[in-house]
Design an enzyme around this catalytic site. Structure first.
Site, mmCIF file in Angstrom:
data_model
loop_
_atom_site.group_PDB
_atom_site.id
_atom_site.type_symbol
_atom_site.label_atom_id
_atom_site.label_comp_id
_atom_site.label_asym_id
_atom_site.label_seq_id
_atom_site.Cartn_x
_atom_site.Cartn_y
_atom_site.Cartn_z
ATOM 1 N N ASP A 87 0.713 -0.903 -0.070
ATOM 2 C CA ASP A 87 0.207 0.335 0.329
ATOM 3 C C ASP A 87 0.787 1.112 -0.049
ATOM 4 O O ASP A 87 2.196 1.023 0.715
ATOM 5 C CB ASP A 87 -1.408 0.391 1.389
ATOM 6 C CG ASP A 87 -2.225 1.408 1.356
ATOM 7 O OD1 ASP A 87 -2.879 1.485 -0.148
ATOM 8 O OD2 ASP A 87 -2.033 2.084 2.355
ATOM 9 N N HIS A 88 0.335 2.236 -1.500
ATOM 10 C CA HIS A 88 1.290 3.070 -0.843
ATOM 11 C C HIS A 88 2.968 3.479 -0.849
ATOM 12 O O HIS A 88 3.666 3.763 -0.163
ATOM 13 C CB HIS A 88 1.094 4.207 0.082
ATOM 14 C CG HIS A 88 -0.014 5.121 -0.053
ATOM 15 N ND1 HIS A 88 -0.487 5.771 -0.449
ATOM 16 C CD2 HIS A 88 -1.551 4.980 0.730
ATOM 17 C CE1 HIS A 88 -2.212 5.946 -0.869
ATOM 18 N NE2 HIS A 88 -2.989 4.873 0.222
ATOM 19 N N ASP A 109 2.920 4.917 -5.674
ATOM 20 C CA ASP A 109 1.889 6.657 -5.692
ATOM 21 C C ASP A 109 2.892 7.134 -5.695
ATOM 22 O O ASP A 109 3.663 8.127 -4.934
ATOM 23 C CB ASP A 109 1.874 6.336 -3.937
ATOM 24 C CG ASP A 109 0.616 7.950 -3.472
ATOM 25 O OD1 ASP A 109 0.194 8.552 -4.446
ATOM 26 O OD2 ASP A 109 0.310 7.441 -2.467
ATOM 27 N N HIS A 185 -7.737 9.432 3.583
ATOM 28 C CA HIS A 185 -6.899 8.726 4.558
ATOM 29 C C HIS A 185 -7.714 9.545 6.423
ATOM 30 O O HIS A 185 -7.976 10.548 6.215
ATOM 31 C CB HIS A 185 -5.789 8.568 4.270
ATOM 32 C CG HIS A 185 -5.428 8.363 3.109
ATOM 33 N ND1 HIS A 185 -4.946 8.862 1.870
ATOM 34 C CD2 HIS A 185 -5.827 7.484 3.073
ATOM 35 C CE1 HIS A 185 -4.668 7.885 1.068
ATOM 36 N NE2 HIS A 185 -4.553 6.777 1.631
ATOM 37 N N HIS A 218 -8.917 4.661 -2.438
ATOM 38 C CA HIS A 218 -8.818 5.303 -1.303
ATOM 39 C C HIS A 218 -8.871 6.057 -0.029
ATOM 40 O O HIS A 218 -10.180 6.303 -0.223
ATOM 41 C CB HIS A 218 -7.206 5.720 -1.379
ATOM 42 C CG HIS A 218 -6.433 4.058 -1.446
ATOM 43 N ND1 HIS A 218 -5.148 4.146 -1.310
ATOM 44 C CD2 HIS A 218 -6.098 3.967 -2.546
ATOM 45 C CE1 HIS A 218 -3.914 3.386 -2.177
ATOM 46 N NE2 HIS A 218 -4.648 3.136 -2.866
ATOM 47 N N ASP A 263 -8.677 0.980 5.847
ATOM 48 C CA ASP A 263 -7.397 0.672 7.285
ATOM 49 C C ASP A 263 -8.078 1.312 9.106
ATOM 50 O O ASP A 263 -8.136 0.706 10.125
ATOM 51 C CB ASP A 263 -6.321 1.808 7.058
ATOM 52 C CG ASP A 263 -5.278 1.251 7.618
ATOM 53 O OD1 ASP A 263 -5.653 0.676 9.064
ATOM 54 O OD2 ASP A 263 -4.057 1.747 7.851
HETATM 55 P P1 13P Z 1 -9.066 4.810 5.687
HETATM 56 O O1 13P Z 1 -8.068 5.248 6.127
HETATM 57 O O2 13P Z 1 -10.234 5.719 5.295
HETATM 58 O O3 13P Z 1 -9.078 3.269 5.912
HETATM 59 O O4 13P Z 1 -7.801 4.246 4.375
HETATM 60 C C1 13P Z 1 -7.044 3.028 3.974
HETATM 61 C C2 13P Z 1 -6.433 3.764 2.631
HETATM 62 O O5 13P Z 1 -6.534 4.368 2.330
HETATM 63 C C3 13P Z 1 -4.633 2.341 2.875
HETATM 64 O O6 13P Z 1 -4.405 2.781 1.200
HETATM 65 O O1 G3H Z 2 -3.024 5.452 3.640
HETATM 66 C C1 G3H Z 2 -2.788 4.841 4.688
HETATM 67 C C2 G3H Z 2 -2.740 3.316 5.767
HETATM 68 O O2 G3H Z 2 -4.156 3.883 6.703
HETATM 69 C C3 G3H Z 2 -1.338 3.033 6.219
HETATM 70 O O3 G3H Z 2 -1.691 3.680 7.215
HETATM 71 O O4 G3H Z 2 0.300 4.084 7.031
HETATM 72 O O5 G3H Z 2 0.137 4.339 9.308
HETATM 73 O O6 G3H Z 2 0.550 2.037 7.842
HETATM 74 P P1 G3H Z 2 -0.050 3.705 7.634
HETATM 75 ZN ZN ZN Z 3 -4.761 4.593 0.720
#
Ligand code: 13P
Ligand code: G3H
Ligand code: ZN
Length: 316
Positions: A87-88, A109, A185, A218, A263
């Site tokens: 992710d990201h 990203d 987010h 996201h 998340d």
């Molecule tokens: P949320 O913070 O809305 O759960 O989004 C999570 C997310 O986009 C992880 O990449």
């Molecule tokens: O988009 C972000 C996700 O919620 C992941 O969050 O980088 O704190 O693990 P994190």
């Molecule tokens: Zn995200």
């Protein structure tokens, strides 16, 4: 079944008018809660790992836990497709390391770069990934909220420009595209009194220009009020906030959105459960005691999402 990439999952999801849940994982209880729900609901699954999660738990621990989740699914007799996704990812090196370490999907990203640099970076990751059977998610447009502990302000956020999507997909070769249509987010997406709105007109225009192409959302947690309340009535102090309404997410899933990222809702469920347990049992100190209800609540939350938000139950 072995770990899979998301190619087939997205094709079926697009055609079937549902979306796959991409849930962020950081530890064993989160992975178990999510996987148990997916097994019970026979739902294809994406377990995603941020660079922060990787720093917290280490790549190898998360990978082994995810492999264990797959074994658990196989042992239960359900042929559950599970994809492991970065992710990201923000650099080529991070994506490469995850690909080399067994991930079946990565996100690069490049949304904070210029359009040209985003294309260049994304293309570089795609070339490396595709040679190894790994799929790639790119991003155009920028969401507000917290990304890897960095706050992206509303002013820095920008909706995806549909005029750019065809060129981006053609020049990079990405397999899916994250777009910004008003989600953000974290747990503070809309203030109380604000009416949550998503730009479905942008989603429609993007999917018109990219027919059959999987779109990713996201920042798609609903900030479930029961869990915010559970936190606040057990010593927490979270401001009231509104997330993305479930009917809007379901609507997106019926259209071109094939992957929905969640998340914050998992974090709220886990924190609420643990806080409540501590308040009700101030003399307990065995982590298994308070992590058990946290895991159970994550499982129930994920079951609810699979059935009512994503519509992917029974699709494995
Ligand atoms: P949320 O913070 O809305 O759960 O989004 C999570 C997310 O986009 C992880 O990449
Ligand atoms: O988009 C972000 C996700 O919620 C992941 O969050 O980088 O704190 O693990 P994190
Ligand atoms: Zn995200």
């Amino acid at each position: 079944m072995a770990l899979v990439n998301s190619k087939e999952m997205f094709k079926k999801a697009y055609e079937g008018g549902y979306a796959i849940g991409a849930f962020n994982v950081n530890n064993m209880e989160i992975i178990q809660g999510i996987t148990e729900a997916a097994i019970e609901e026979k739902a294809p699954l994406i377990l995603q790992v941020s660079s922060g999660a990787r720093k917290y738990a280490k790549h190898v621990y998360l990978m082994k836990l995810i492999e264990a989740a797959l074994e658990d699914a196989n042992a239960s007799g359900v042929d559950l497709p599970i994809c492991v996704h970065l992710d990201h990812g923000d650099t080529f090196e991070l994506c490469k390391s995850c690909i080399d370490g067994g991930f079946t999907s990565v996100m690069i990203d490049g949304s904070h770069h210029s359009f040209e640099d985003n294309i260049k970076l994304t293309k570089q990751v795609v070339e490396y990934a595709h040679d190894r059977g790994v799929v790639v998610e790119g991003e155009l447009g920028r969401l507000a909220g917290i990304e890897d502990a960095v706050n992206v302000s509303d002013e820095d956020a920008s909706y995806t420009n549909p005029d750019q999507v065809q060129e981006f997909v053609e020049k990079t070769g990405v397999d899916s595209l994250a777009i910004a249509i008003g989600t953000s987010h974290g747990a503070y997406k809309f203030k109380p009194g604000q009416k949550p709105q998503l730009r479905f007109d942008i989603l429609d225009e993007v999917s018109r220009r990219l027919p059959g192409f999987p779109i990713v959302l996201h920042g798609a947690s609903s900030v479930i009020p029961e869990f915010v309340q559970m936190i606040n009535s057990n010593g927490g102090k979270m401001p009231d906030a509104i997330g993305i309404p479930e009917d809007m997410l379901r609507e997106a899933a019926r259209n071109a959105v094939c992957k929905i990222n969640i998340d914050s809702d998992l974090r709220l469920a886990m924190t609420g459960s643990i806080r409540q347990y501590f308040c009700e049992h101030p003399d307990h100190f065995d982590p298994r005691q308070y992590l058990k209800p946290a895991r159970a609540n994550i499982k129930e939350l994920v079951r609810h999402k699979l059935i009512n938000v994503l519509g992917c139950n029974g699709k494995a």
